[in-house]
Design an enzyme around this catalytic site. Structure first.
Site, mmCIF file in Angstrom:
data_model
loop_
_atom_site.group_PDB
_atom_site.id
_atom_site.type_symbol
_atom_site.label_atom_id
_atom_site.label_comp_id
_atom_site.label_asym_id
_atom_site.label_seq_id
_atom_site.Cartn_x
_atom_site.Cartn_y
_atom_site.Cartn_z
ATOM 1 N N HIS B 41 0.668 -1.192 -0.033
ATOM 2 C CA HIS B 41 0.085 0.146 -0.024
ATOM 3 C C HIS B 41 0.877 1.120 -0.090
ATOM 4 O O HIS B 41 0.332 2.208 -0.208
ATOM 5 C CB HIS B 41 -1.002 -0.098 1.113
ATOM 6 N N ASP B 86 -0.771 -7.398 1.523
ATOM 7 C CA ASP B 86 -0.219 -6.285 1.559
ATOM 8 C C ASP B 86 1.421 -6.278 1.517
ATOM 9 O O ASP B 86 1.994 -6.115 2.721
ATOM 10 C CB ASP B 86 -0.861 -5.294 2.545
ATOM 11 N N SER B 182 4.202 2.211 8.305
ATOM 12 C CA SER B 182 3.700 1.106 7.280
ATOM 13 C C SER B 182 4.954 0.766 6.578
ATOM 14 O O SER B 182 6.121 1.344 6.206
ATOM 15 C CB SER B 182 2.714 1.777 6.129
ATOM 16 N N GLY B 183 5.055 -0.573 6.241
ATOM 17 C CA GLY B 183 6.129 -1.336 5.498
ATOM 18 C C GLY B 183 7.329 -1.644 6.361
ATOM 19 O O GLY B 183 8.141 -2.451 6.038
#
Lengths: 185, 232
Positions: B41, B86, B182-183
């Site tokens: 994402h 994701d 995120s990530g």
């Protein structure tokens, strides 16, 4: 003949504190020069990395040795590093030896071969002598029977490696990071 | 990272920052000298790898090293603004040289099982609280694994957690990942202080909210996909 008048002794116009100041300054300058000389000659060390290859006749190569973080691999790596630690920490190079690390295991007809990197800190003006000393310490030690490591006669001497490449190899294992605080367990 | 603390130098040497125009947008984990693992994402808006810069080191303002991206490989089944699959791998234009401050994290085998209440760490440069400020120094927080069953309860995420996701944090809230993390990596250490990548920061409702822990992409679930794309 006129007796030459005796010159009145010139009154020394240096005050005691000036004399003390000059002597202190001279001594200070001498101390700095000697300190720098000692530092650069004896203490200005540089890190050197050497590749070494050893033979372990008593162990057969197994594919598990190429599996990263396998228990067999990590245990044998630790055992070899400890062996090299003991050899150099009990030698005349104990103040120059930093650490060693296995970077690779290879199969061979006579058993298992291990490629290692050994890290030293040598004063700039004495590298070759100390490197020869390291070679001779290894050769002497690995000839004795009670040690399970042998010199790999196909690569008998230490070979220098450049620092960036060596650090890249030494840090290429995965998962080395924060030491878990023991209390936190 | 909500309710965390600044990380020591070289504690998490695999952590990287994905940036566009110098702005930190996502975290990522170094899994090989030329490969990163992150969330799909992160690329919903900027899909062109040339727009991105990767930085390494503990601070954003003075990075240890930077690299450009050569390619972005997003999971085939990922759909924008959905949570499933994701995951993405990123190839760097050139390999990095490992050092004490730059190392890769281990990937667990596909069979690796983690037990609920296991202690794990999540790290990142995300917001320090919901809608809060962003730090320059990398933050860390220790949280716990929560079973998917507990996380799928009605008052938590009501069945939204699939087998490809892992839940971590506290039902009491507070310690959590946040926007901008995120990530980034969720890691666990084995008995010999070797760290394994368990999860990738993926989604959650708010940050540090009660009964809304963080949801992570479960790395073991995608272990073969990662191998097929990176050969690691």
């Amino acid at each position: 003949m006129y007796q030459p008048g005796i010159l009145g002794r010139r009154k020394c116009s240096w005050k005691p504190w000036m004399v003390a100041l000059i002597i202190t300054a001279v001594l200070l300058a001498l101390a700095i020069i000697i300190g720098l000389l000692v530092y650069f000659l004896a203490y200005d060390q540089k890190t050197y990395y050497y590749q070494a290859s050893f033979l372990i006749p008593s162990i057969k190569y197994s594919s598990d040795l190429s599996v990263e973080q396998s228990r067999l691999r990590t245990t044998l790596k630790e055992k070899l590093s400890n062996e090299i630690d003991v050899i150099f920490q009990r030698s005349s190079l104990k103040h120059h030896y930093v650490k060693s690390q296995v970077v690779n295991f290879r199969p061979s007809n006579d058993g298992l071969k291990a490629d290692m990197l050994i890290k030293f800190q040598f004063p700039l003006n004495n590298v070759d002598t100390l490197k020869r000393q390291a070679d001779s310490i290894l050769h002497k030690k690995l000839q004795s029977t009670e040690i399970f490591l042998k010199i790999d006669i196909s690569l008998p001497y230490l070979r220098e490696m450049n620092a960036a490449q060596a650090e890249n190899i030494l840090n290429s294992d995965c998962g080395l990071g924060m030491e878990y605080p023991q209390t936190a367990r | 990272i909500a309710d965390g603390k600044p990380a020591d130098k070289a504690s998490w040497p695999w952590q990287s920052s994905l940036q566009v125009d110098g702005v930190h947008l996502c975290g990522a984990s170094l899994i090989g000298s030329q490969w990163l693992l992150t969330s799909a994402h992160c690329f919903d808006t900027y899909k062109n790898p040339k727009l991105w810069t990767v930085s390494f080191g503990t601070t954003l303002s003075r990075p240890l090293m930077t690299r450009k991206m050569a390619s972005i490989i997003i999971h085939e089944n990922y759909a924008a603004h959905k949570h499933d699959d994701d995951i993405a791998v990123v190839k760097l234009v050139s390999p990095v040289l490992f050092s004490e401050n730059l190392r890769r994290v281990c990937l667990p085998d596909a069979t690796f099982q983690v037990l609920p209440k296991s202690k794990v760490f999540v790290t990142g440069w995300g917001a320090l609280r919901a809608n809060g400020p962003f730090p320059n120094s990398l933050q860390e927080v220790e949280i716990e694994i929560i079973s998917n069953d507990v996380c799928n309860q009605v008052n938590v995420y009501g069945g939204a957690i699939s087998s490809g996701m892992i839940c971590a944090g506290f039902l009491t809230g507070k310690l959590d990942a946040c926007e901008g993390d995120s990530g980034g990596p969720l890691v666990i250490s084995n008995d010999r202080n070797i760290w394994y990548l368990l999860g990738i920061v993926s989604w959650g409702i708010d940050c540090g909210k009660e009964n809304k822990p963080g949801i992570y992409t479960r790395v073991t679930h995608y272990r073969n996909w990662i191998k097929s794309k990176t050969n690691i």
